[in-house]
Write an enzyme that holds these catalytic residues in place. Structure first.
Site, mmCIF file in Angstrom:
data_model
loop_
_atom_site.group_PDB
_atom_site.id
_atom_site.type_symbol
_atom_site.label_atom_id
_atom_site.label_comp_id
_atom_site.label_asym_id
_atom_site.label_seq_id
_atom_site.Cartn_x
_atom_site.Cartn_y
_atom_site.Cartn_z
ATOM 1 N N ASN A 7 0.869 -1.180 0.000
ATOM 2 C CA ASN A 7 0.000 0.000 0.000
ATOM 3 C C ASN A 7 0.906 1.230 0.000
ATOM 4 O O ASN A 7 1.436 1.628 1.038
ATOM 5 C CB ASN A 7 -0.884 -0.046 1.257
ATOM 6 N N ARG A 92 -2.628 -2.082 -3.410
ATOM 7 C CA ARG A 92 -3.813 -1.243 -3.249
ATOM 8 C C ARG A 92 -3.649 -0.041 -4.175
ATOM 9 O O ARG A 92 -2.639 0.667 -4.109
ATOM 10 C CB ARG A 92 -3.913 -0.759 -1.809
ATOM 11 N N HIS A 181 -12.474 3.320 -0.105
ATOM 12 C CA HIS A 181 -12.505 2.315 0.967
ATOM 13 C C HIS A 181 -13.305 1.081 0.536
ATOM 14 O O HIS A 181 -13.794 0.327 1.379
ATOM 15 C CB HIS A 181 -13.160 2.852 2.268
ATOM 16 N N ARG A 242 -10.100 15.956 7.159
ATOM 17 C CA ARG A 242 -10.901 16.368 5.994
ATOM 18 C C ARG A 242 -12.283 16.832 6.438
ATOM 19 O O ARG A 242 -12.874 16.255 7.346
ATOM 20 C CB ARG A 242 -11.074 15.193 5.016
#
Ligand code: ADP
Length: 398
Positions: A7, A92, A181, A242
């Site tokens: 990842n 990923r 996700h 965020r």
């Protein structure tokens, strides 16, 4: 069989070497602060294998160097990746755009396309492509598979994925809700169906992935019908740094009145907003401590977080009609009973009742936390994106 899962972030690489069937992890670790100058002695690579931790300190110039160091640490820890090595490498990849919606065997063309999708994910896709290129040099004969964070949401209904802007502009620039996700939502939904003892195709569920990034999804018969993240991972729930949803009019307002250019606004919304923007801290444990000590900014941040979360739960209850399971996952969702209790408070009239003892009993296992007579079951299920990626990669190559 072992699969190496990678990842790659913009300045970090997380990895695991694991068996896709059993989920047993042979080694794992993280490279951090890639491209930064660091003080002497700063640990930049941490590698765990067989109960031992090996470290590397000193600056890591780029992803290729980071992975070379990781391979050395693997060898020192007793796993020669270049020798017998993994059967596959699973990567990923954050954004698959309209192009990729299932695990994909990596070719030169695939890496090029991942790079071309960078306009949609400027922080993530270039790092993902860089990580893939570096591993292809280190392990040229091992098949590599890309697993896309957007894939699970590929089939969102048109009404859920369409933004109400000029359709021609949207079409020209690929503007739609993609969702993120996805690997986690899909994995957790399958686990929830198992806990219900029913086939995935028979159940409607809401999954709440609450980590540093956070997203919610509504899933009917194993297919996502709505999700809170959009064109980018900025939309939706309040997150660590965020903002999640806001009036888009805020953006031109800031440009005109605060003299902020578009990069400054992007930075504000992605890095200096959310819990951090409201309270000064993005880590949920630190936030909870401040709430408990009576800090009013932390209290407000927490209340805004819960308020938004409840809005999405309410929306998805209506989207789905009958809901068999609501599942909490990721760092905050798995570990914070008060968030689960506040998110679902006073929903007994909707058939949702938490059991306070189950909710507050610590555990790392998938488990129900609703009362036995709650019509909708509520679960905590630890997510495991690495395992899902390893299984997807193994499935594709066998
Ligand atoms: P990401 O993968 O998005 O970086 P994680 O799923 O690891 O995020 O979640 C990180 C968040 O989870 C942080 O806000 C952290 O405080 C919170 N968290 C992790 N462990 C715990 C815990 N034991 N108790 C409370 N919060 C936790």
């Amino acid at each position: 069989m072992q699969v190496l899962v990678i990842n790659s972030g913009s300045s970090s690489i997380k990895y695991q070497l694991l068996e896709p069937d059993s989920g047993s992890v042979a080694a794992s670790g993280q490279v951090s602060r890639i491209g930064e100058s660091v003080a002497d002695g700063t640990v930049t690579v941490e590698h765990h294998s067989d109960g031992k931790t090996l470290t590397h300190d000193g600056a890591i110039a780029d992803h290729a160097e980071g992975l070379r160091v990781v391979f050395e640490l693997f060898a020192r820890g007793g796993h020669d990746l270049s020798g017998a090595g993994p059967a596959a490498v699973g990567h990923r990849v954050v954004h698959g755009g309209e192009v990729f919606y299932e695990p994909t065997l990596i070719t030169d063309e695939v890496v090029r396309t991942i790079d071309e999708l960078s306009a949609l994910a400027p922080l993530h896709n270039p790092a993902n492509a860089t990580g893939i290129r570096a591993i292809r040099e280190l392990l040229p004969d091992v098949p590599q598979v890309a697993v896309f964070d957007t894939a699970f949401f590929h089939g969102l209904p048109d009404a859920a994925k369409t933004y109400a802007i000029d359709a021609k502009v949207a079409a020209r620039h690929g503007i739609r809700r993609y969702g993120f996700h996805g690997t986690s939502h899909e994995y957790v939904a399958a686990q929830a169906a198992r806990l219900l003892g029913r086939d995935l195709t028979e159940v409607n569920q809401i999954v709440l992935h609450l980590g540093n990034g956070a997203s919610a999804s509504a899933i009917r018969a194993g297919r996502a019908v709505d999700t809170s993240m959009g064109l980018t991972p900025l939309e939706g729930l309040v997150m660590g740094t965020r903002s999640g949803d806001l009036d888009p009019g805020i953006i031109p307002h800031l440009a005109r009145t605060a003299d902020m250019d578009i990069d400054a606004i992007d930075h504000l919304l992605n890095r200096d907003s959310g819990l951090k923007g409201l309270s000064g801290v993005n880590d949920f444990r630190a936030l909870a401590e401040r709430v408990d000590s009576g800090d009013p900014a932390a209290r407000l941040a927490y209340d805004v977080y819960i308020h938004r979360l409840r809005h999405y739960i309410g929306a998805y209850l209506i989207d789905l009609g009958e809901v068999h399971a609501i599942t909490f996952t990721a760092g905050v969702g798995e570990n914070t009973p008060r968030v689960r209790a506040d998110a679902l408070a006073a929903l007994t009239p909707f058939g949702i009742t938490l059991d306070p003892t189950r909710n507050t009993t610590p555990s790392h296992s998938p488990r129900p936390i609703s009362t036995p007579d709650s019509r909708t079951k509520v679960f905590v299920i630890p997510t495991n994106e690495e395992l899902a990626i390893a299984r997807a990669a193994a499935h594709l190559i066998t």
